[in-house]
Design a protein around this motif. Structure first.
Motif, mmCIF file in Angstrom:
data_model
loop_
_atom_site.group_PDB
_atom_site.id
_atom_site.type_symbol
_atom_site.label_atom_id
_atom_site.label_comp_id
_atom_site.label_asym_id
_atom_site.label_seq_id
_atom_site.Cartn_x
_atom_site.Cartn_y
_atom_site.Cartn_z
ATOM 1 N N TYR A 30 0.822 -1.214 0.000
ATOM 2 C CA TYR A 30 0.000 0.000 0.000
ATOM 3 C C TYR A 30 0.855 1.263 0.000
ATOM 4 O O TYR A 30 0.339 2.371 0.021
ATOM 5 C CB TYR A 30 -0.943 0.004 1.222
ATOM 6 C CG TYR A 30 -0.211 -0.088 2.542
ATOM 7 C CD1 TYR A 30 0.337 1.040 3.126
ATOM 8 C CD2 TYR A 30 -0.061 -1.304 3.190
ATOM 9 C CE1 TYR A 30 1.018 0.962 4.330
ATOM 10 C CE2 TYR A 30 0.621 -1.390 4.398
ATOM 11 C CZ TYR A 30 1.161 -0.254 4.960
ATOM 12 O OH TYR A 30 1.845 -0.327 6.152
ATOM 13 N N GLY A 75 10.928 6.865 3.623
ATOM 14 C CA GLY A 75 11.612 5.594 3.605
ATOM 15 C C GLY A 75 11.716 4.949 4.986
ATOM 16 O O GLY A 75 10.933 5.202 5.858
ATOM 17 N N GLU A 76 12.705 4.129 5.133
ATOM 18 C CA GLU A 76 12.966 3.546 6.448
ATOM 19 C C GLU A 76 14.162 4.291 7.052
ATOM 20 O O GLU A 76 15.289 4.157 6.546
ATOM 21 C CB GLU A 76 13.239 2.044 6.316
ATOM 22 C CG GLU A 76 13.784 1.386 7.564
ATOM 23 C CD GLU A 76 12.996 1.716 8.837
ATOM 24 O OE1 GLU A 76 11.752 1.741 8.818
ATOM 25 O OE2 GLU A 76 13.648 1.977 9.873
ATOM 26 N N THR A 102 9.931 7.075 13.505
ATOM 27 C CA THR A 102 8.988 6.053 13.056
ATOM 28 C C THR A 102 9.749 5.043 12.215
ATOM 29 O O THR A 102 10.467 5.430 11.287
ATOM 30 C CB THR A 102 7.869 6.682 12.184
ATOM 31 O OG1 THR A 102 7.182 7.643 12.968
ATOM 32 C CG2 THR A 102 6.876 5.639 11.738
ATOM 33 N N SER A 126 5.891 0.531 13.121
ATOM 34 C CA SER A 126 4.772 0.132 12.267
ATOM 35 C C SER A 126 4.688 -1.385 12.236
ATOM 36 O O SER A 126 5.704 -2.058 12.029
ATOM 37 C CB SER A 126 4.999 0.640 10.837
ATOM 38 O OG SER A 126 5.191 2.035 10.859
ATOM 39 N N VAL A 168 -1.704 0.124 9.972
ATOM 40 C CA VAL A 168 -2.571 0.642 8.905
ATOM 41 C C VAL A 168 -3.575 -0.456 8.575
ATOM 42 O O VAL A 168 -3.184 -1.606 8.374
ATOM 43 C CB VAL A 168 -1.753 0.971 7.639
ATOM 44 C CG1 VAL A 168 -2.671 1.379 6.492
ATOM 45 C CG2 VAL A 168 -0.752 2.067 7.923
ATOM 46 N N MET A 198 -4.926 5.585 3.780
ATOM 47 C CA MET A 198 -5.119 6.901 3.155
ATOM 48 C C MET A 198 -4.733 6.933 1.680
ATOM 49 O O MET A 198 -3.919 6.131 1.227
ATOM 50 C CB MET A 198 -4.235 7.936 3.869
ATOM 51 C CG MET A 198 -4.634 8.219 5.290
ATOM 52 S SD MET A 198 -3.569 9.484 5.999
ATOM 53 C CE MET A 198 -2.094 8.579 6.350
ATOM 54 N N MET A 332 4.062 8.787 -0.032
ATOM 55 C CA MET A 332 4.283 8.613 1.407
ATOM 56 C C MET A 332 5.735 8.222 1.665
ATOM 57 O O MET A 332 6.355 8.659 2.634
ATOM 58 C CB MET A 332 3.354 7.514 1.901
ATOM 59 C CG MET A 332 3.356 7.314 3.380
ATOM 60 S SD MET A 332 2.460 8.651 4.161
ATOM 61 C CE MET A 332 1.635 7.742 5.461
HETATM 62 N N1 SAM Z 1 9.499 3.048 7.227
HETATM 63 C C1 SAM Z 1 8.960 3.688 8.391
HETATM 64 C C2 SAM Z 1 7.794 2.898 8.929
HETATM 65 O O1 SAM Z 1 7.486 1.835 8.395
HETATM 66 O O2 SAM Z 1 7.194 3.330 9.913
HETATM 67 C C3 SAM Z 1 8.592 5.148 8.227
HETATM 68 C C4 SAM Z 1 7.942 5.592 6.959
HETATM 69 S S1 SAM Z 1 6.345 4.892 6.663
HETATM 70 C C5 SAM Z 1 5.908 5.687 5.129
HETATM 71 C C6 SAM Z 1 5.370 5.703 7.885
HETATM 72 C C7 SAM Z 1 4.001 5.130 8.151
HETATM 73 O O3 SAM Z 1 3.164 5.417 7.060
HETATM 74 C C8 SAM Z 1 3.949 3.632 8.350
HETATM 75 O O4 SAM Z 1 3.266 3.356 9.558
HETATM 76 C C9 SAM Z 1 3.117 3.161 7.174
HETATM 77 O O5 SAM Z 1 2.375 2.015 7.491
HETATM 78 C C10 SAM Z 1 2.247 4.358 6.947
HETATM 79 N N2 SAM Z 1 1.619 4.402 5.624
HETATM 80 C C11 SAM Z 1 2.198 4.243 4.422
HETATM 81 N N3 SAM Z 1 1.281 4.348 3.429
HETATM 82 C C12 SAM Z 1 0.091 4.584 4.037
HETATM 83 C C13 SAM Z 1 -1.234 4.797 3.567
HETATM 84 N N4 SAM Z 1 -1.532 4.771 2.265
HETATM 85 N N5 SAM Z 1 -2.201 5.038 4.470
HETATM 86 C C14 SAM Z 1 -1.929 5.068 5.800
HETATM 87 N N6 SAM Z 1 -0.705 4.885 6.305
HETATM 88 C C15 SAM Z 1 0.295 4.641 5.444
#
Ligand code: SAM
Length: 337
Positions: A30, A75-76, A102, A126, A168, A198, A332
């Motif tokens: 996603y 990213g991570e 995060t 996450s 999520v 989202m 994202m």
């Molecule tokens: N890699 C890190 C992580 O996994 O937490 C930080 C970046 S990640 C983009 C941050 C958060 O955004 C994660 O909890 C991920 O699940 C959430 N995320 C990514 N795409 C999303 C979406 N379409 N809707 C809701 N949350 C989303």
């Protein structure tokens, strides 16, 4: 020096999310689907990323404009080498009350102690399911749940709390894991937060039907483990807070689709190459790297930031339509949520 600003809707600047890399070792379907972020995908070269020194130069300017809380993301973020060096540069800055990160948790077991020693206060991890079949299908790199749980335990042991766990929820994909997650994290002191899926970015093929509304999530949990609502900790808090009536702790739901909270949004986002976004659903970033590398003074950067925030009018989630959800928004994975 304080240069506090409010935007056109009277919202102050309080939080800054800094993405330190556009790379990730997961390919969550996603967020960074393999069809788009495959082997040939061109990530940013390291010369394009803001250096730690550049970030550390910008942050006091943000603090002067009202920022009190910083979240490092990606990213991570833990794939960026020596991230603890950046943390050590930011943690002592006067005016910064909360420094957090995060992460997907995959590298946390190895890094938790160094992060804590550098001055990180807490982490959010996450985790979308406790079921390996579901989790691996979502992260799409065959990463097992157990290793994320090890990372969470290491963060706890290192004192990186209170730890939040973000899930999520996507209908038909992992909504069957909601109760398992609630059961597992009840009574642990970890705060589990359910996030509505989202329409960020333009690559995940979002549809409203995929969203499980926060109210439904709360109702499902309440039926198994009765809940009562809690007051927000502060104005603008994104999660709506609930607690188990039997004392099993707290959960949160982030209803950014069904109950948008743009009116209280105080967040700015900095991408890894130094673009400043004033909305998670932004289409255009403001180039701070060009200023940094073009020889601008701190006062010039401060004036630019004041102008950008002062002109801010974003309230995407409140005016979302089926059409706008297909618009070319920032990914994202670029600004990290
Ligand atoms: N890699 C890190 C992580 O996994 O937490 C930080 C970046 S990640 C983009 C941050 C958060 O955004 C994660 O909890 C991920 O699940 C959430 N995320 C990514 N795409 C999303 C979406 N379409 N809707 C809701 N949350 C989303």
């Amino acid at each position: 020096m304080t240069l506090s600003v409010t935007d056109t809707l009277g919202r102050p600047l309080r939080d800054l999310r800094i993405s330190v890399t556009d790379r990730c070792n997961f390919r969550c379907t996603y967020c960074m689907p393999k069809e788009v972020f495959g082997r040939d995908f061109q990530f940013l070269p390291s010369s394009a990323l803001l250096t730690f020194e550049e970030i550390a130069r910008l942050v006091p300017i943000f603090i002067a404009h009202g920022v009190e809380k910083i979240r490092l993301t990606g990213g991570e973020p833990l794939v960026r080498r020596h991230l603890e060096d950046l943390i050590a540069m930011l943690a002592p800055l006067p005016g910064l009350h909360d420094l957090t990160l995060t992460t997907n948790g995959s590298l946390l077991a190895r890094k938790a102690e160094a992060l804590r020693a550098a001055g990180l206060q807490r982490v959010t991890v996450s985790l979308d399911s406790l079921d390996d079949v579901v989790f691996k299908a979502m992260n799409d790199v065959d990463f097992p749940v157990a290793r994320v749980l090890e990372g969470i335990a290491a963060a706890h042991a290192a004192g990186l709390g209170p730890i939040k766990i973000n899930m999520v929820v996507k209908r038909g994909v992992n909504d069957g894991s909601i109760l398992d997650m609630a059961r597992h994290f009840r009574g642990t002191g970890y705060i589990l937060r359910f996030i509505e899926y989202m329409d960020v970015g333009a690559t995940n093929g979002w549809r409203m039907d995929d969203v499980v509304p926060a109210a439904e999530i709360v109702a499902r949990i309440n039926a198994a483990f009765p809940l009562e609502s809690l007051e927000a900790n502060y104005r603008g808090e994104v999660a709506e807070r609930w607690r188990y009536r039997d004392g099993g702790g707290e959960i949160g739901v982030i209803a950014s689709v069904t109950q948008p909270f743009c009116g209280a949004c105080t967040r700015a986002r900095l991408s890894s190459e130094g673009l400043l976004y004033t909305c998670l659903f932004g289409t255009r970033g403001h180039d701070l790297r060009a200023l940094l590398r073009g020889g601008a003074s701190d006062a010039e950067i401060a004036a630019f930031l004041g102008q950008v925030w002062g002109a801010r009018r974003d309230r995407y989630s409140e005016i979302r339509t089926a059409d706008s959800s297909r618009a070319p928004k920032v990914e994202m994975s670029h600004i990290g949520g």
